[in-house]
Design a protein around this motif. Structure first.
Motif, PDB file in Angstrom:
ATOM      1  N   GLU A 181      -5.312  -4.638   4.948  1.00  0.00           N
ATOM      2  CA  GLU A 181      -5.677  -3.973   3.698  1.00  0.00           C
ATOM      3  C   GLU A 181      -7.193  -3.821   3.578  1.00  0.00           C
ATOM      4  OE1 GLU A 181      -4.002  -6.294   0.627  1.00  0.00           O
ATOM      5  OE2 GLU A 181      -1.932  -5.661   0.998  1.00  0.00           O
TER       6      GLU A 181
ATOM      7  N   ASP B 183      -1.537  -9.057   6.720  1.00  0.00           N
ATOM      8  CA  ASP B 183      -1.475  -8.006   5.710  1.00  0.00           C
ATOM      9  C   ASP B 183      -2.815  -7.840   5.006  1.00  0.00           C
ATOM     10  OD1 ASP B 183       1.959  -8.618   4.594  1.00  0.00           O
ATOM     11  OD2 ASP B 183       1.158  -7.512   6.308  1.00  0.00           O
TER      12      ASP B 183
ATOM     13  N   ARG C 193      -1.419  -0.623  -5.083  1.00  0.00           N
ATOM     14  CA  ARG C 193      -0.342  -1.034  -5.977  1.00  0.00           C
ATOM     15  C   ARG C 193       0.169   0.147  -6.787  1.00  0.00           C
ATOM     16  NH1 ARG C 193      -3.159  -5.111  -9.781  1.00  0.00           N
ATOM     17  NH2 ARG C 193      -4.470  -3.242  -9.982  1.00  0.00           N
ATOM     18  N   ARG C 194       1.436   0.078  -7.180  1.00  0.00           N
ATOM     19  CA  ARG C 194       2.003   1.118  -8.033  1.00  0.00           C
ATOM     20  C   ARG C 194       1.258   1.194  -9.367  1.00  0.00           C
ATOM     21  NH1 ARG C 194       7.120   3.103  -6.532  1.00  0.00           N
ATOM     22  NH2 ARG C 194       8.060   2.010  -4.762  1.00  0.00           N
TER      23      ARG C 194
ATOM     24  N   LYS D 163       5.334   7.209  -0.597  1.00  0.00           N
ATOM     25  CA  LYS D 163       5.915   6.386   0.458  1.00  0.00           C
ATOM     26  C   LYS D 163       5.022   5.186   0.712  1.00  0.00           C
ATOM     27  CE  LYS D 163       3.812   8.993   4.302  1.00  0.00           C
ATOM     28  NZ  LYS D 163       4.081   9.761   5.530  1.00  0.00           N
ATOM     29  N   ARG D 164       5.655   4.131   1.173  1.00  0.00           N
ATOM     30  CA  ARG D 164       4.900   2.934   1.530  1.00  0.00           C
ATOM     31  C   ARG D 164       4.092   3.228   2.776  1.00  0.00           C
ATOM     32  NH1 ARG D 164       5.088  -2.161  -0.211  1.00  0.00           N
ATOM     33  NH2 ARG D 164       6.961  -1.727  -1.435  1.00  0.00           N
TER      34      ARG D 164
ATOM     35  N   MET E  80       0.846  -1.183   0.000  1.00  0.00           N
ATOM     36  CA  MET E  80       0.000   0.000   0.000  1.00  0.00           C
ATOM     37  C   MET E  80       0.887   1.241   0.000  1.00  0.00           C
ATOM     38  SD  MET E  80      -3.089   0.961   2.629  1.00  0.00           S
ATOM     39  CE  MET E  80      -3.951  -0.539   2.202  1.00  0.00           C
ATOM     40  N   PHE E  81       0.499   2.252  -0.788  1.00  0.00           N
ATOM     41  CA  PHE E  81       1.323   3.440  -0.938  1.00  0.00           C
ATOM     42  C   PHE E  81       0.485   4.707  -0.711  1.00  0.00           C
ATOM     43  CE2 PHE E  81       3.125   0.112  -3.532  1.00  0.00           C
ATOM     44  CZ  PHE E  81       4.466   0.167  -3.222  1.00  0.00           C
TER      45      PHE E  81
ATOM     46  N   ARG F 178       1.931   1.727   5.755  1.00  0.00           N
ATOM     47  CA  ARG F 178       1.647   0.506   6.505  1.00  0.00           C
ATOM     48  C   ARG F 178       1.153   0.883   7.886  1.00  0.00           C
ATOM     49  NH1 ARG F 178       3.653  -4.279   4.655  1.00  0.00           N
ATOM     50  NH2 ARG F 178       3.546  -5.138   6.739  1.00  0.00           N
TER      51      ARG F 178
END
Length: 217
Positions: free
Chosen positions: A151, A147, A112-113, A135-136, A1-2, A138
């Motif tokens: 999410e 995870d 996702r990217r 940035k990631r 996740m971003f 979390r």
């Protein structure tokens, strides 16, 4: 996740562009709901609230404008395209964003990217995009959730599933996550139970519900 900061120059005509064109500082917007092509948001108008309210009220396409207090307006209007581009590509807007004439700053959460790339591609059809911070994102690394549970729970919270009244149905949320309703409920049930158990830990450091905890396969 971003978590991405997206700077966007809007080329389409938009009432927010008109309202803020001559204001030196960006005007904050807090997103409340996006549904059926309409966006509801709080416009932090400050000293410009009277003028903003009058112009929004006079605009035929603005569905609703309400004065919340001396500085803030609740507005519902058609999306000018950016919000739809973000959500149809599985992005979620963080609540606070800004507008300044043609300039927008969006804080976008994506899994996702590839989703972020798709959002940028769609935005570039009617504006110019510059990617700022990426940035990631979390939860705390000590989180007791898996995870996938994290999410799903994060998306449910961001989309208003836990608001009252709910801003998204379980059917729609499951569809957007690409899972069945049964799987959605299973992830949320386990996440909720785990978080509640952690929150209800007694003073001895033992969960008050440990004796009822099921054994996971």
């Amino acid at each position: 996740m971003f978590l991405a900061t997206v700077h966007f120059t809007q080329q389409r005509e938009c009432i927010l562009r008109q309202l803020t064109a001559d204001i030196d500082t960006p005007v904050p917007i807090e997103i409340e709901e996006i549904q059926d092509g309409f966006v509801t948001f709080v416009l932090r108008a400050g000293p410009h609230a009277d003028r903003f309210e009058a112009e929004l009220d006079a605009a035929d396409h603005v569905r609703h404008v309400q004065r919340l207090d001396s500085d803030n307006l609740l507005v519902t209007k058609p999306s000018c395209g950016a919000y739809s581009a973000i959500y149809r590509n599985h992005g979620t807007l963080r609540r606070e964003n800004t507008v300044s004439g043609r300039q927008r700053e969006y804080n976008v959460l994506v899994f996702r990217r590839e989703d972020l790339r798709a959002i940028i591609d769609d935005l570039e059809e009617f504006g110019t995009v510059t990617l700022g911070k990426l940035k990631r994102f979390r939860a705390d690394s000590d989180s007791p959730l898996t995870d996938r549970q994290r999410e799903v729970a994060t998306e449910a919270l961001a989309r208003g599933y836990y608001d009252w009244p709910r801003k998204i149905t379980n059917e729609r949320l499951a569809e957007e996550l690409g899972i069945s309703r049964a799987t959605l409920h299973e992830h949320l049930r386990k996440a909720e139970r785990t978080l509640l158990s952690a929150a209800l830990t007694d003073s001895a450091g033992r969960s008050t519900s440990d004796q009822f905890a099921p054994t996971e396969p």
